[in-house]
Design a protein around this motif. Structure first.
Motif, mmCIF file in Angstrom:
data_model
loop_
_atom_site.group_PDB
_atom_site.id
_atom_site.type_symbol
_atom_site.label_atom_id
_atom_site.label_comp_id
_atom_site.label_asym_id
_atom_site.label_seq_id
_atom_site.Cartn_x
_atom_site.Cartn_y
_atom_site.Cartn_z
ATOM 1 N N THR A 2 0.835 -1.192 0.000
ATOM 2 C CA THR A 2 0.000 0.000 0.000
ATOM 3 C C THR A 2 0.866 1.237 0.000
ATOM 4 O OG1 THR A 2 -0.098 -0.007 2.399
ATOM 5 C CG2 THR A 2 -1.856 -1.165 1.246
ATOM 6 N N GLN A 3 0.382 2.274 -0.661
ATOM 7 C CA GLN A 3 1.033 3.578 -0.631
ATOM 8 C C GLN A 3 0.497 4.353 0.576
ATOM 9 O OE1 GLN A 3 3.472 2.942 -3.461
ATOM 10 N NE2 GLN A 3 3.253 5.092 -3.141
ATOM 11 N N THR A 4 1.366 5.013 1.337
ATOM 12 C CA THR A 4 0.926 5.784 2.497
ATOM 13 C C THR A 4 1.410 7.212 2.373
ATOM 14 O OG1 THR A 4 2.881 5.219 3.769
ATOM 15 C CG2 THR A 4 1.009 3.754 3.984
ATOM 16 N N THR A 5 0.712 8.113 2.999
ATOM 17 C CA THR A 5 1.066 9.534 2.980
ATOM 18 C C THR A 5 1.188 10.023 4.406
ATOM 19 O OG1 THR A 5 -1.280 10.126 2.894
ATOM 20 C CG2 THR A 5 -0.133 9.907 0.800
ATOM 21 N N ARG A 6 1.762 11.190 4.568
ATOM 22 C CA ARG A 6 1.953 11.764 5.890
ATOM 23 C C ARG A 6 0.610 12.236 6.445
ATOM 24 N NH1 ARG A 6 7.128 13.285 7.411
ATOM 25 N NH2 ARG A 6 8.735 12.868 5.861
ATOM 26 N N SER A 7 0.452 12.052 7.779
ATOM 27 C CA SER A 7 -0.744 12.543 8.457
ATOM 28 C C SER A 7 -0.358 12.986 9.848
ATOM 29 C CB SER A 7 -1.804 11.441 8.536
ATOM 30 O OG SER A 7 -1.341 10.364 9.314
ATOM 31 N N ARG A 12 -5.601 10.199 20.312
ATOM 32 C CA ARG A 12 -5.494 9.017 21.150
ATOM 33 C C ARG A 12 -4.072 8.475 21.166
ATOM 34 N NH1 ARG A 12 -8.993 3.436 20.330
ATOM 35 N NH2 ARG A 12 -8.142 2.308 22.114
ATOM 36 N N ALA A 13 -3.414 8.473 20.038
ATOM 37 C CA ALA A 13 -2.033 7.990 19.968
ATOM 38 C C ALA A 13 -1.095 8.905 20.740
ATOM 39 C CB ALA A 13 -1.592 7.881 18.513
ATOM 40 N N SER A 14 -1.375 10.218 20.740
ATOM 41 C CA SER A 14 -0.536 11.151 21.480
ATOM 42 C C SER A 14 -0.616 10.887 22.980
ATOM 43 C CB SER A 14 -0.955 12.594 21.177
ATOM 44 O OG SER A 14 -0.848 12.856 19.802
ATOM 45 N N GLU A 15 -1.810 10.540 23.446
ATOM 46 C CA GLU A 15 -1.952 10.217 24.860
ATOM 47 C C GLU A 15 -1.176 8.948 25.213
ATOM 48 O OE1 GLU A 15 -6.084 9.923 25.510
ATOM 49 O OE2 GLU A 15 -6.511 12.037 25.176
ATOM 50 N N ILE A 16 -1.136 8.010 24.271
ATOM 51 C CA ILE A 16 -0.431 6.746 24.517
ATOM 52 C C ILE A 16 1.059 6.998 24.697
ATOM 53 C CG2 ILE A 16 0.172 4.516 23.502
ATOM 54 C CD1 ILE A 16 -2.561 4.533 22.161
ATOM 55 N N LYS A 422 -3.600 2.427 13.597
ATOM 56 C CA LYS A 422 -2.896 1.885 12.432
ATOM 57 C C LYS A 422 -2.279 3.004 11.609
ATOM 58 C CE LYS A 422 -3.549 -0.887 8.251
ATOM 59 N NZ LYS A 422 -4.480 -1.719 7.453
ATOM 60 N N THR A 423 -3.016 4.094 11.447
ATOM 61 C CA THR A 423 -2.485 5.242 10.704
ATOM 62 C C THR A 423 -1.229 5.799 11.380
ATOM 63 O OG1 THR A 423 -4.696 5.803 9.930
ATOM 64 C CG2 THR A 423 -3.025 7.531 9.806
ATOM 65 N N GLN A 424 -1.302 5.856 12.717
ATOM 66 C CA GLN A 424 -0.154 6.361 13.462
ATOM 67 C C GLN A 424 1.062 5.464 13.280
ATOM 68 O OE1 GLN A 424 -0.319 9.206 14.971
ATOM 69 N NE2 GLN A 424 1.549 9.289 16.226
#
Length: 775
Positions: A2-7, A12-16, A422-424
């Motif tokens: 899969t091709q991925t791009t920046r996001s 929620r991930a920041s809290e983790i 998953k995106t993170q």
């Protein structure tokens, strides 16, 4: 693929990121609680108790399992996850207790076994009975491992004794950063404190042995360590000279905020570069994400290979291998050994026809970290991709993201299947690949130019260690010192007491060389200077006068006799008889006759040889040659080498008296100097007053022995600035000669520092006036 791009990633991930250390602890507690529930299901309700096995409820013969068991003694306390009670089937009423501990990881480490051994030790001391077996239940499959606590008892006792010492002390424990810090919730506070005191353990990778070695030399901070680096040229004949990582150079880079290049770093060239990063769960050898940034002919594309579970991982790796194998000329660049280890382990799970392709990929893989570790010294405390990348100006989408957070994210995704997690993870993996590309390209520019990069990069100066000039040495050399300030020279000349020796080198003529090359002449016959006739009238054993002479005895003593006008060879012959006592039957010679048939060598000869060896600097072979040339004495070589040991026993009382005399005095000068021995280096310590000198040899520069040695000294100790003297409990004064030499060398290094030059010149003028008044 899969091709991925920046996001930007979800909140929620920041809290983790903040809660990652706590998440590790929570996962451990959750696993142990669930494990206890699974264990309880195998027993009847009246067979399970809670609390301590020493309670009234535990005295019931029915119980077989105790959960959350409290084991407490006078100085130990442990909450054991479970204790299983096994009774003998032979009817002898014997029973055994088995402590059980739950570990959420698939791999059982040494500290896990020590924790179980501590449980068993506390339980054993509380009940007064031996605990010979313990169990660890671990991992996804709840595997049970049997451990013998007795084998670990001594190690557990050693650890608990250290803990008791720390708890009984009023001062906090010594701050040392270690590998456990990323998992600890107090990591930020500890690191901030370490930065304040400039702790050596800030340097990632420095071992406890290396740290203790530096501390024993008086080096306690990173800044102090930075002053110890010396640039050394590799051996001329070395084809592949070793390039170890120098922590002193790392510290110098941090102090100077400079990038240092040591040697000639390089990366293999190819048409296509693939920057690889693999994410996984090391505990269960799961590799769920492969990120590959492909750069070819100035164009780049990023590819992700994501596996939802472990069963999909071989398919994703197969896709990656097939896509890379289509390239003709490529080079895999990765950071650390984790990626190649993952490839080797996954190779066993791939179809056999892909094994050759995997081997080709591994052959064309280059570990960027190994190049940096040996050759590039960035002003950072750890050679991690995050620290180096941030120093070179690269920014991650998720601030302060680490590999530990990535593991937590994946574990949460396995449970919740949240799309933002998953995106993170995909973004974090892509950032690592792009950071690796940024680091490799930056190193290429640094090596190519050896000059600062673009102003926006924020990289300081770049220096090659081969260009570092030795601006002076801390070791004092045997030479005439050119003092900048005249006052220093006056004081230094007055302080000399045989401090430096003139070395004289003479060239012999050809005739003298031929004369010296001749063989040593034979030992000539010598006449005795004195003949002593010794006889006896009675037995030396029983005192009887019924003795008889057997055969004559002749002994010879060879010595040197010292006169006010010189020294002379002195030979004494002893003439006597061997006697036999008819009463007791003993055989003897009279008292005063030297024993043995070989010639005896006297005290004067031995001291003359040792004087020439130690004071005059001649080796014993030359001393032996001097005896032949000057005194016509051919002393056997083994004998002359034994003179030191024989005189040591005679002079030991004098040696001890010198030390006692120095310790009773009011002033004591102390210094140490390095001596090179065969295959090693040692140190000679010198203790001196105005009328006595005491020498002591030590294998190292560690100063711990000085405390017991000088405990009775109550006077003033004069020393240099070596920190090993600071712990001595007596009044101290720093040596003026060492001070002015250090000031002189600093002035030579900083000759354009006008303020410092004015200070030194004023101090030199003051010393000169003081010296004039004293004279």
């Amino acid at each position: 693929m899969t091709q991925t791009t920046r996001s930007s990633g979800g909140a929620r991930a920041s809290e983790i990121q903040i809660l990652a250390p706590r998440a590790v602890r929570t996962q451990y507690l959750s696993y142990s609680a669930e494990g206890i529930k699974r264990l309880v299901k195998d027993f009847a309700e009246d067979e399970v108790i809670t609390g301590t096995v020493d309670s009234e409820e535990a005295r019931s013969p029915k119980w077989r399992l105790s959960i959350q068991t409290l084991a407490r003694t006078h100085n130990r306390e442990s909450i054991i996850h479970a204790v299983e009670r096994l009774t003998s089937e032979r009817g002898d009423k014997s029973e055994s207790l088995i402590p059980i501990r739950f570990i959420n990881t698939n791999r059982v480490h040494k500290h896990d076994k020590l924790s179980l051994a501590f449980d068993a030790l506390a339980l054993s001391q509380m009940l007064g009975r031996k605990i010979s077996v313990g169990n660890i239940i671990s991992g996804d499959n709840h595997a049970r491992l049997t451990v013998n606590p007795g084998e670990l008892a001594s190690e557990v006792n050693a650890v608990t004794e250290k803990i008791d010492t720390l708890l009984s002390s009023n001062s906090p424990p010594e701050l040392i950063l270690n590998r456990h810090c990323p998992e600890c919730e107090f990591k930020h506070q500890c690191r901030q404190r370490a930065l304040e005191i400039d702790e050596l353990s800030l340097l990632s990778g420095i071992t406890e042995t290396e740290r203790n070695s530096h501390r024993s030399k008086g080096i306690f901070t990173v800044k102090q360590l930075s002053y110890t680096f010396r640039s050394r040229s590799p051996r001329k004949r070395a084809k592949n000279p070793a390039m170890p990582h120098y922590f002193a150079l790392q510290a110098l880079a941090i102090r100077e905020n400079t990038v240092y290049i040591h040697g000639t770093p390089s990366f293999p060239k190819s048409e296509t570069q693939i920057y690889l990063d693999i994410e996984g769960l090391p505990d269960n050898e799961s590799y769920y994400l492969i990120g590959a940034l492909v750069v070819s002919e100035g164009k780049e594309s990023f590819h992700s290979f994501w596996a939802d579970d472990k069963s999909e991982e071989p398919a994703r790796f197969s896709e990656f291998v097939e896509s890379v194998s289509q390239l003709s000329d490529f080079r895999i660049l990765h950071f650390g050994v984790y990626d190649t280890i993952a490839m080797k382990r996954m190779k066993a799970r791939l179809p056999e026809f892909l094994h050759t392709k995997v081997d080709r990929i591994l052959e064309r893989a280059t570990n960027v970290l190994s190049v940096i570790h040996q050759h590039i010294y960035f002003p950072v405390y750890a050679n991690s991709l995050k620290d180096i990348g941030r120093f070179l100006g690269f920014g991650w989408t998720s601030n302060n993201a680490t590999g530990l957070e990535a593991i937590v994210w994946r574990n949460i995704w396995n449970t919740a299947k949240a799309s933002d997690i998953k995106t993170q993870l995909l973004q974090y993996n892509q950032d690592d690949c792009r950071a690796l590309k940024h680091v490799v390209e930056s190193i290429g520019r640094l090596v190519a130019s050896n000059v600062p990069m673009a102003p926006g990069d924020g990289v300081g100066p770049v220096v090659n260690t081969s260009d570092l000039k030795q601006k002076g040495s801390d070791r004092h050399r045997f030479r005439k010192i050119d003092f900048v300030v005249p006052g220093f020279d006056v004081v230094n000349r007055s302080a000399y007491f045989d401090y430096q020796r003139q070395r004289v080198f003479a060239r012999a003529s050809g005739a003298l060389r031929r004369r010296f090359a001749k063989k040593l002449r034979r030992r000539s016959r010598v006449k005795p200077n004195k003949i002593l006739h010794l006889e006896t009238k009675k037995c030396i054993s029983c005192g009887s006068r019924k003795i008889s002479q057997l055969r004559p005895v002749k002994r010879r003593s060879i010595d040197l006799k010292f006169f006010p006008g010189g020294v002379k060879k002195w030979i004494t012959d002893y003439l006597s008889w061997n006697y036999k006592c008819t009463k007791c039957g003993s055989l003897f010679t009279p008292e005063g006759v030297p024993g043995g048939r070989a010639p005896k060598y006297g005290h004067g000869l031995a001291t003359w040889c040792i004087y020439n060896n130690l004071v005059c600097g001649q080796n014993l072979l030359r001393v032996r040659r001097a005896l032949i040339d000057v005194f016509d004495l051919d002393v056997p070589q083994p004998t002359i080498f034994r003179f030191k040991s024989s005189q040591r026993e005679i002079l030991q009382p004098v040696y001890d008296n010198i030390l006692t005399h120095l310790l009773k005095g009011s002033l004591l000068h102390i210094d140490e100097t390095e001596v090179k021995l065969k295959g090693r280096v040692g140190y000679v310590w010198v203790f001196a007053s105005m009328d006595a000198v005491y020498f002591e040899y030590r294998d190292s520069r560690k100063a711990q022995f000085l405390g017991p040695l000088l405990k009775d000294f109550k006077g003033v100790l004069v020393s240099d600035f070596f920190t090993g003297y600071d712990s001595l409990d007596c009044p101290q004064q720093k040596c003026l000669i060492h001070l002015i030499r250090d000031m002189n060398e600093d002035l030579l290094r900083n000759s354009f520092d006008a303020e410092y030059k004015t200070l030194v010149e004023g101090f030199g003028h003051l010393l000169r006036q003081t010296h004039f008044i004293a004279n």
